[in-house]
Scaffold this active site. Structure first.
Site, mmCIF file in Angstrom:
data_model
loop_
_atom_site.group_PDB
_atom_site.id
_atom_site.type_symbol
_atom_site.label_atom_id
_atom_site.label_comp_id
_atom_site.label_asym_id
_atom_site.label_seq_id
_atom_site.Cartn_x
_atom_site.Cartn_y
_atom_site.Cartn_z
ATOM 1 C CB CYS A 1 -0.944 0.079 1.200
ATOM 2 S SG CYS A 1 -2.102 -1.268 1.282
ATOM 3 N NE ARG B 1 4.507 1.987 -0.069
ATOM 4 C CZ ARG B 1 5.488 1.798 0.792
ATOM 5 N NH1 ARG B 1 6.733 2.004 0.422
ATOM 6 N NH2 ARG B 1 5.251 1.412 2.015
ATOM 7 C CD1 TRP C 1 0.192 -6.480 -2.725
ATOM 8 C CD2 TRP C 1 -0.061 -6.938 -0.552
ATOM 9 N NE1 TRP C 1 0.559 -7.800 -2.515
ATOM 10 C CE2 TRP C 1 0.409 -8.100 -1.200
ATOM 11 C CE3 TRP C 1 -0.290 -6.986 0.827
ATOM 12 C CZ2 TRP C 1 0.661 -9.292 -0.521
ATOM 13 C CZ3 TRP C 1 -0.049 -8.171 1.499
ATOM 14 C CH2 TRP C 1 0.423 -9.310 0.830
ATOM 15 C CG ASN D 1 1.416 1.291 4.197
ATOM 16 O OD1 ASN D 1 2.551 1.739 4.160
ATOM 17 N ND2 ASN D 1 1.192 0.002 4.083
ATOM 18 N N GLY D 2 -0.824 -0.519 6.308
ATOM 19 C CA GLY D 2 -0.468 -1.296 7.487
ATOM 20 C C GLY D 2 -1.557 -2.298 7.814
ATOM 21 C CD GLU E 1 17.709 -13.070 -5.762
ATOM 22 O OE1 GLU E 1 17.128 -13.550 -4.781
ATOM 23 O OE2 GLU E 1 17.320 -12.034 -6.339
ATOM 24 C CE LYS F 1 14.417 -11.367 -8.591
ATOM 25 N NZ LYS F 1 15.063 -11.087 -7.356
ATOM 26 C CD GLU G 1 10.591 -12.120 -7.406
ATOM 27 O OE1 GLU G 1 9.873 -11.634 -6.539
ATOM 28 O OE2 GLU G 1 11.820 -11.902 -7.463
ATOM 29 C CG HIS H 1 20.381 -37.100 -0.198
ATOM 30 N ND1 HIS H 1 20.795 -38.297 0.329
ATOM 31 C CD2 HIS H 1 21.508 -36.384 -0.449
ATOM 32 C CE1 HIS H 1 22.122 -38.299 0.418
ATOM 33 N NE2 HIS H 1 22.575 -37.153 -0.048
ATOM 34 C CE LYS I 1 11.869 -2.508 -4.984
ATOM 35 N NZ LYS I 1 12.341 -3.832 -5.423
HETATM 36 C C1 F6R Z 1 12.318 -10.583 -4.642
HETATM 37 C C2 F6R Z 1 12.239 -9.468 -3.706
HETATM 38 C C3 F6R Z 1 11.854 -9.765 -2.308
HETATM 39 C C4 F6R Z 1 12.580 -8.831 -1.328
HETATM 40 C C5 F6R Z 1 12.022 -9.047 0.087
HETATM 41 C C6 F6R Z 1 12.752 -8.189 1.107
HETATM 42 O O1 F6R Z 1 12.690 -10.159 -5.908
HETATM 43 O O2 F6R Z 1 12.455 -8.340 -4.059
HETATM 44 O O3 F6R Z 1 12.071 -11.102 -1.981
HETATM 45 O O4 F6R Z 1 13.944 -9.095 -1.375
HETATM 46 O O5 F6R Z 1 10.664 -8.737 0.108
HETATM 47 O O6 F6R Z 1 12.580 -6.829 0.841
HETATM 48 P P1 F6R Z 1 13.539 -5.751 1.452
HETATM 49 O O7 F6R Z 1 14.890 -5.975 0.843
HETATM 50 O O8 F6R Z 1 12.948 -4.435 1.064
HETATM 51 O O9 F6R Z 1 13.568 -5.969 2.927
#
Ligand code: F6R
Length: 609
Positions: free
Chosen positions: A2, A27, A75, A101-102, A481, A485, A488, A504, A604
């Site tokens: 949000c 967001r 969100w 937001n929250g 990682e 990527k 997601e 295993h 994000k």
């Molecule tokens: C994946 C991604 C997330 C963030 C995670 C932590 O591409 O971006 O997995 O890494 O939500 O976010 P931050 O770094 O903002 O604490």
């Protein structure tokens, strides 16, 4: 998670709020809305879907002349994404509009109390109760009403409120969710993040938890939770808005992938003095690094993946025991951490709820704390004892790329400094390491040349249902990682395994045509990984091998496709091998028609648990 905005000034608020919302769309993008004070009464325009839907609705219902208003991009947590659940929420008497937001954890009990008091609840959200509570406490003083309202709330919030009684005025407050106040010439803007205020100003105040601000055009009064006036600290945005725009790229993600050499360079260069990392000015003293009994790294998602590389770096270069744990587990476990220990939290946004809670837990237990953070003055940056900023600039794409790379760069420097402080690295050896780290930006530029190859590989495999990533040591961390990527962005199921674990259990998933991507950038382990590659090939898998091992680079017979990575020490190789994997995720998602910058269900800056 949000985004909220608010504006008070003497020009039309709607276009500025809309632009602000577009810049906060990363967001959350389930619904959006705006409340404006038009001729003494509140007009609320809100809709399910993205900001573009809101823009259409504003055009259909406008024009709007209000010079004060609030906006929200959601969100969804409580209640489905729908018109009714979209913010702003209106109080029962229709005279208060609120964005949140929250998460309000005790909303059910508040809802019951309000219903008994005669309020009508219209939405499924946790946020609506806050608007009614505000109405209940409001007797002409919005600051006092907001102060009383938040006393009833359990949970986290950044709140913006306007009332029909006070045209041109908005009030706001926060707890554990970000909120800044931008100071323009005779106009003021509040927002969850900096890009949203840049149309109005570059000067801003970071509101602290529990502070309440009253804002009118160009005038701000801030009080603490006891009502005492607060003298705010004014900060200035040092980067340009172009850094938060696409600049000719089709997606933010591709732009940010290409910015990685610079992000790494900017993170490393200012910290190297006389060829060695100097971190004491940022709160990482040699004393702190030397005395640490154990280092606990904790973070979420990609930031944790950077931390997993950090663990190996610190253990190998500084011979200190390191744990690396998901923050949501760390905070609810019973971590063995105390005043003799160091806790390192890693976060791009600096606002991730679980990471912030883990940091607070570590502090409560008396540990020293260090944050590796990208967003300046974010909550995590402000609360940690030491802060290593990653100078990656604003990252807009929801899936992180350049911030992850900058986190790795910061961790390299921390590990080298820790080695020096603990006497496990001599000065000359440390200088050699720094030299190799300093080479990374150039090697990243070189790695970027694989773009066409990765696009081609994505075109071959974009229709797969499932993919596997395998590797050992730091390659395994990079695989975790890489797998995140891919899944997601493209919504293809994928798993990362330590290559040695295949036999295993997971190998039973391999069948003819399954794609396995093997990372083998540590020559001491490539032979072992190669045996695993051979065993999946024997079961019909297609294999992409990413390697910098000269022997393998010239001898691609073991795999179907070879991606050549530049030679560098194995501990640094995730910085390079991750880049083709980011590209693979990107191109696969594009080919599958996915929204690369805004993957479904994600947002994000995860400010809720
Ligand atoms: C994946 C991604 C997330 C963030 C995670 C932590 O591409 O971006 O997995 O890494 O939500 O976010 P931050 O770094 O903002 O604490």
């Amino acid at each position: 998670m949000c985004g909220i905005v608010g504006f008070a000034g003497s020009r039309s608020a709607a276009p500025l709020l809309l632009q602000g919302l577009y810049r906060l769309e990363y967001r959350g993008y389930d619904s959006a809305g705006m409340a404006l004070l038009e001729q003494g009464s509140l007009r609320v325009i809100k809709t399910r879907g993205r900001i573009a839907n809101l823009e259409e609705k504003l055009e259909a219902e406008g024009p709007f002349s209000a010079c004060c208003g609030i906006g929200h991009t959601r969100w969804a947590t409580h209640g489905e994404p729908s018109d009714i659940n979209a913010h702003p929420h209106i109080s029962d008497n229709g005279r208060v509009a609120l964005v949140h937001n929250g998460i309000i954890e005790n909303y059910l009990e508040l809802r019951e109390m309000l219903q008994k008091a005669g309020f009508t609840i219209r939405t499924q959200t946790d946020s609506e109760v806050v608007a009614h509570l505000f109405q209940m406490y409001y007797q002409g003083d919005a600051v006092a009403a907001l102060g009383e309202t938040v006393k009833r709330l359990r949970g986290s919030y950044a709140l913006g409120v306007i009332t029909a009684d006070a045209p041109g005025q908005l009030v706001c407050t926060r707890r554990d969710n970000p909120l800044i106040i931008g100071l323009g010439q005779g106009e003021t803007m509040i927002a969850s993040d900096i890009p949203a205020i840049l149309a109005v100003t570059r000067e801003y105040i970071v509101l602290s938890d529990y502070q309440v601000a009253k804002i009118t055009a160009g005038k701000i009064e801030i009080v603490d939770q006891w009502g005492a006036p607060v003298a705010p600290k004014i900060e200035r945005v040092t980067w340009d808005i172009s850094a938060a725009e696409k600049g000719g790229y089709e997606h933010f993600m591709m732009k940010e992938i290409c910015e990685q050499p610079k992000a790494v360079q900017d993170t490393i260069t200012p910290r190297l003095k006389n060829g060695l990392p100097q971190l004491a000015e940022e709160g990482l003293t040699d004393d702190m690094l030397r005395k640490a009994r154990t280092i606990h790294i904790t973070a979420c998602g990609s930031a944790l993946h950077a931390g997993l590389v950090g663990k190996q770096l610190l253990e190998r270069l500084a011979r200190v025991p390191v744990s690396a744990q998901v923050a949501s587990e760390f905070r609810y476990g019973e971590p063995i951490i105390g005043p003799e220990d160091l806790c390192v939290v890693i976060s791009q946004s600096g606002e991730t709820a679980d990471t912030l809670a883990a940091l607070r837990l570590a502090k409560k237990k008396g540990a020293q704390t260090v944050a590796v953070v990208n967003v300046v003055s974010s909550s995590i940056a402000r609360e940690a004892d030491g802060v290593l900023y990653t100078w990656a600039g604003p990252e807009i794409s929801v899936a992180t790329t350049k911030a992850y790379s900058a986190q790795l760069a910061a961790l390299y420097l921390m590990a080298i400094r820790t080695g020096l402080a603990r006497g496990t690295l001599g000065e000359e050896e440390a200088r050699q390491w720094c030299k190799q780290v300093g080479e990374l930006p150039r090697l990243l530029e070189q790695m970027l040349e694989c773009r066409e190859q990765m696009q081609h590989l994505a075109s071959l495999y974009a229709n797969r249902q499932s993919m596997f990533f395998i590797g050992r040591g730091t390659d395994y961390s990079a695989c975790q990682e890489a797998s995140l990527k891919l899944k997601e962005l493209s919504y293809i199921h994928s798993e990362a395994y330590a290559a040695g674990e295949l036999k295993h259990g997971p190998i039973s998933l391999i069948e003819p045509g399954t794609l396995v991507i093997a990372l083998a950038c540590d020559p001491t382990l490539t032979g072992k990984t190669l045996s695993n590659v051979k065993s999946v090939k024997a079961r019909g898998a297609s294999v992409i091998l990413v390697t910098n091992d000269p022997a393998l680079r010239e001898n691609p017979e073991f795999c179907d496709h070879l991606v050549r990575a530049p030679i560098c020490p194995p501990l640094l190789s995730p910085s390079l091998s991750i880049l083709p994997m980011q590209l693979l995720g990107y191109y696969t998602a594009v080919m599958r028609g996915c929204d690369v910058d805004k993957p479904r269900n994600l947002a994000k800056s995860v400010t809720v648990e």
